[in-house]
Write a protein that holds these residues in place. Sequence first.
Motif, PDB file in Angstrom:
ATOM      1  N   ILE A 189       0.841  -1.203   0.000  1.00 14.98           N
ATOM      2  CA  ILE A 189       0.000   0.000   0.000  1.00 14.98           C
ATOM      3  C   ILE A 189       0.875   1.252   0.000  1.00 14.98           C
ATOM      4  O   ILE A 189       0.637   2.202  -0.747  1.00 14.98           O
ATOM      5  N   ARG A 190       1.910   1.235   0.838  1.00 14.67           N
ATOM      6  CA  ARG A 190       2.801   2.393   0.910  1.00 14.67           C
ATOM      7  C   ARG A 190       3.482   2.658  -0.428  1.00 14.67           C
ATOM      8  O   ARG A 190       3.658   3.823  -0.827  1.00 14.67           O
ATOM      9  N   SER A 191       3.855   1.612  -1.135  1.00 19.08           N
ATOM     10  CA  SER A 191       4.536   1.800  -2.424  1.00 19.08           C
ATOM     11  C   SER A 191       3.597   2.447  -3.449  1.00 19.08           C
ATOM     12  O   SER A 191       4.030   3.282  -4.259  1.00 19.08           O
ATOM     13  N   TYR A 192       2.310   2.074  -3.411  1.00 22.17           N
ATOM     14  CA  TYR A 192       1.332   2.710  -4.300  1.00 22.17           C
ATOM     15  C   TYR A 192       1.177   4.192  -3.948  1.00 22.17           C
ATOM     16  O   TYR A 192       1.087   5.047  -4.838  1.00 22.17           O
ATOM     17  N   ILE A 193       1.114   4.491  -2.654  1.00 25.65           N
ATOM     18  CA  ILE A 193       0.985   5.881  -2.215  1.00 25.65           C
ATOM     19  C   ILE A 193       2.186   6.699  -2.659  1.00 25.65           C
ATOM     20  O   ILE A 193       2.053   7.825  -3.168  1.00 25.65           O
ATOM     21  N   GLN A 194       3.371   6.146  -2.482  1.00 23.53           N
ATOM     22  CA  GLN A 194       4.587   6.854  -2.876  1.00 23.53           C
ATOM     23  C   GLN A 194       4.589   7.169  -4.364  1.00 23.53           C
ATOM     24  O   GLN A 194       4.994   8.267  -4.783  1.00 23.53           O
ATOM     25  N   LYS A 195       4.127   6.216  -5.171  1.00 24.97           N
ATOM     26  CA  LYS A 195       4.070   6.445  -6.613  1.00 24.97           C
ATOM     27  C   LYS A 195       3.069   7.550  -6.943  1.00 24.97           C
ATOM     28  O   LYS A 195       3.328   8.400  -7.808  1.00 24.97           O
ATOM     29  N   ASN A 196       1.921   7.549  -6.271  1.00 17.33           N
ATOM     30  CA  ASN A 196       0.930   8.603  -6.496  1.00 17.33           C
ATOM     31  C   ASN A 196       1.489   9.987  -6.191  1.00 17.33           C
ATOM     32  O   ASN A 196       1.212  10.956  -6.905  1.00 17.33           O
ATOM     33  N   LEU A 197       2.273  10.089  -5.121  1.00 18.75           N
ATOM     34  CA  LEU A 197       2.796  11.392  -4.702  1.00 18.75           C
ATOM     35  C   LEU A 197       3.884  11.921  -5.636  1.00 18.75           C
ATOM     36  O   LEU A 197       4.312  13.067  -5.507  1.00 18.75           O
ATOM     37  N   GLU A 198       4.326  11.096  -6.574  1.00 20.83           N
ATOM     38  CA  GLU A 198       5.264  11.551  -7.595  1.00 20.83           C
ATOM     39  C   GLU A 198       4.539  12.091  -8.823  1.00 20.83           C
ATOM     40  O   GLU A 198       5.159  12.706  -9.697  1.00 20.83           O
ATOM     41  N   ALA A 199       3.219  11.873  -8.912  1.00 22.76           N
ATOM     42  CA  ALA A 199       2.440  12.313 -10.070  1.00 22.76           C
ATOM     43  C   ALA A 199       2.059  13.787  -9.924  1.00 22.76           C
ATOM     44  O   ALA A 199       2.104  14.346  -8.828  1.00 22.76           O
ATOM     45  N   PRO A 200       1.680  14.443 -11.025  1.00 23.04           N
ATOM     46  CA  PRO A 200       1.241  15.844 -10.939  1.00 23.04           C
ATOM     47  C   PRO A 200       0.023  15.995 -10.027  1.00 23.04           C
ATOM     48  O   PRO A 200      -0.794  15.072  -9.901  1.00 23.04           O
ATOM     49  N   VAL A 201      -0.086  17.140  -9.392  1.00 29.77           N
ATOM     50  CA  VAL A 201      -1.190  17.427  -8.482  1.00 29.77           C
ATOM     51  C   VAL A 201      -1.971  18.614  -9.033  1.00 29.77           C
ATOM     52  O   VAL A 201      -1.387  19.580  -9.526  1.00 29.77           O
ATOM     53  N   PHE A 202      -3.304  18.541  -8.947  1.00 28.34           N
ATOM     54  CA  PHE A 202      -4.163  19.581  -9.520  1.00 28.34           C
ATOM     55  C   PHE A 202      -5.184  20.059  -8.497  1.00 28.34           C
ATOM     56  O   PHE A 202      -5.745  19.269  -7.742  1.00 28.34           O
ATOM     57  N   LYS A 203      -5.397  21.358  -8.503  1.00 27.50           N
ATOM     58  CA  LYS A 203      -6.482  21.946  -7.711  1.00 27.50           C
ATOM     59  C   LYS A 203      -7.709  22.083  -8.611  1.00 27.50           C
ATOM     60  O   LYS A 203      -7.605  22.550  -9.748  1.00 27.50           O
ATOM     61  N   ILE A 204      -8.886  21.690  -8.103  1.00 28.78           N
ATOM     62  CA  ILE A 204     -10.130  21.794  -8.855  1.00 28.78           C
ATOM     63  C   ILE A 204     -10.845  23.080  -8.445  1.00 28.78           C
ATOM     64  O   ILE A 204     -11.164  23.268  -7.274  1.00 28.78           O
ATOM     65  N   ILE A 205     -11.101  23.965  -9.396  1.00 33.87           N
ATOM     66  CA  ILE A 205     -11.761  25.233  -9.139  1.00 33.87           C
ATOM     67  C   ILE A 205     -13.078  25.276  -9.906  1.00 33.87           C
ATOM     68  O   ILE A 205     -13.110  25.003 -11.108  1.00 33.87           O
ATOM     69  N   ASN A 206     -14.164  25.574  -9.201  1.00 34.76           N
ATOM     70  CA  ASN A 206     -15.472  25.703  -9.832  1.00 34.76           C
ATOM     71  C   ASN A 206     -15.719  27.170 -10.149  1.00 34.76           C
ATOM     72  O   ASN A 206     -15.949  27.979  -9.254  1.00 34.76           O
ATOM     73  N   THR A 207     -15.666  27.547 -11.428  1.00 29.86           N
ATOM     74  CA  THR A 207     -15.859  28.942 -11.815  1.00 29.86           C
ATOM     75  C   THR A 207     -17.325  29.320 -11.879  1.00 29.86           C
ATOM     76  O   THR A 207     -17.660  30.494 -12.053  1.00 29.86           O
ATOM     77  N   ASP A 208     -18.214  28.350 -11.738  1.00 31.22           N
ATOM     78  CA  ASP A 208     -19.653  28.633 -11.800  1.00 31.22           C
ATOM     79  C   ASP A 208     -20.151  29.299 -10.521  1.00 31.22           C
ATOM     80  O   ASP A 208     -20.967  30.203 -10.547  1.00 31.22           O
ATOM     81  N   ASN A 209     -19.662  28.824  -9.360  1.00 33.01           N
ATOM     82  CA  ASN A 209     -20.048  29.389  -8.070  1.00 33.01           C
ATOM     83  C   ASN A 209     -21.554  29.378  -7.820  1.00 33.01           C
ATOM     84  O   ASN A 209     -22.106  30.289  -7.205  1.00 33.01           O
ATOM     85  N   GLY A 210     -22.236  28.349  -8.321  1.00 32.28           N
ATOM     86  CA  GLY A 210     -23.657  28.198  -8.025  1.00 32.28           C
ATOM     87  C   GLY A 210     -24.584  29.001  -8.898  1.00 32.28           C
ATOM     88  O   GLY A 210     -25.783  29.079  -8.625  1.00 32.28           O
ATOM     89  N   ASN A 211     -24.074  29.607  -9.977  1.00 29.44           N
ATOM     90  CA  ASN A 211     -24.925  30.434 -10.825  1.00 29.44           C
ATOM     91  C   ASN A 211     -25.807  29.609 -11.757  1.00 29.44           C
ATOM     92  O   ASN A 211     -26.815  30.099 -12.249  1.00 29.44           O
ATOM     93  N   THR A 212     -25.408  28.377 -12.054  1.00 25.47           N
ATOM     94  CA  THR A 212     -26.215  27.506 -12.899  1.00 25.47           C
ATOM     95  C   THR A 212     -26.372  26.167 -12.196  1.00 25.47           C
ATOM     96  O   THR A 212     -25.905  25.962 -11.088  1.00 25.47           O
ATOM     97  N   ASN A 213     -27.039  25.235 -12.882  1.00 20.01           N
ATOM     98  CA  ASN A 213     -27.309  23.929 -12.277  1.00 20.01           C
ATOM     99  C   ASN A 213     -26.156  22.954 -12.417  1.00 20.01           C
ATOM    100  O   ASN A 213     -26.227  21.849 -11.893  1.00 20.01           O
ATOM    101  N   ALA A 214     -25.110  23.322 -13.135  1.00 23.75           N
ATOM    102  CA  ALA A 214     -23.996  22.410 -13.375  1.00 23.75           C
ATOM    103  C   ALA A 214     -22.671  23.116 -13.086  1.00 23.75           C
ATOM    104  O   ALA A 214     -22.534  24.315 -13.331  1.00 23.75           O
TER     105      ALA A 214
END
Length: 282
Positions: A189-214
């Motif tokens: 399990i630790r080896s899988y985690i270590q491999k994941n932490l070497e991958a790119p990391v992304f922040k998810i930003i919602n530009t809608d802010n509740g103005n529409t249904n999606a």
Amino acid sequence: MKKLRLLYSITAVTSVVLCNGCVSSENSVPNDPIFLFEAPDNFLDGRQAGLREKITDTFWNAIEFHDNSSVLNIDKSEWKKQGLPVRCYRYLIRQTEEQNRNIGKIGISVSAEVLEEAKEEYFRSKENWKDSNLFCYGSGEGTDSSGFSISDKTYMDNLFRNYRTFVLHPEIELISWKYTGKISDRDSIRSYIQKNLEAPVFKIINTDNGNTNAPELIFMPMVHEFDSSQKHYMEDRLMSGLAGSVRTYNLEFEYQDMTYSYSIFFNGNGPVLKYNTFGGSF
């Protein structure tokens, strides 16, 4: 909404501040990420997330528009009274000045009304925040129409469907996923985690802010990598949260002409969202 998108380039300081050394000793936590504002929420612990929210709220409350420029209207003594790191204050001042120079260079016209609208949308988005994610959105948030827990397959299918439907101008291509198996050996399990932490990391930003249904989502990549001590800290925290056997799925995605194999962990009835680059809330 479109005005707020424009303000992302103007007030990018609120989401990509490189806070190296910004967290003073009185506000520090073990292995505090130096990129406090660049990391996604699910890559921070509670105290770090709270500090970032407090600084961002203070920034939006204090930012004003005078003489065709943005001004951070709070002095250092007031900033300190709120228990916020002085180094972050100095950095925000420099960044605001830099943003004003850049706006002048490229000739963008920004009015006080646009800035005030963006400020209002920021606080309104906090009130309307629904705390969903790509694995759950549109599926009853963890249950099917009968009220039963949904399957791992449904979660993974949701990820692919929601990413392809709601992410604007995607830089990542989701290729495929497959079940790897149940893993109970802690070293594996630790080896899988270590491999994941070497991958790119992304922040998810919602530009809608509740103005529409999606939602209208942007995947913002971290420009900088976590250092070894930060990765070790996250690795240990995730290990402590995974109990018993872990169901593991291999997700392949392509980013900047490179293909990555990324592990999605399931523990209990759903995916593990902590330190999962696709597990951020919006």
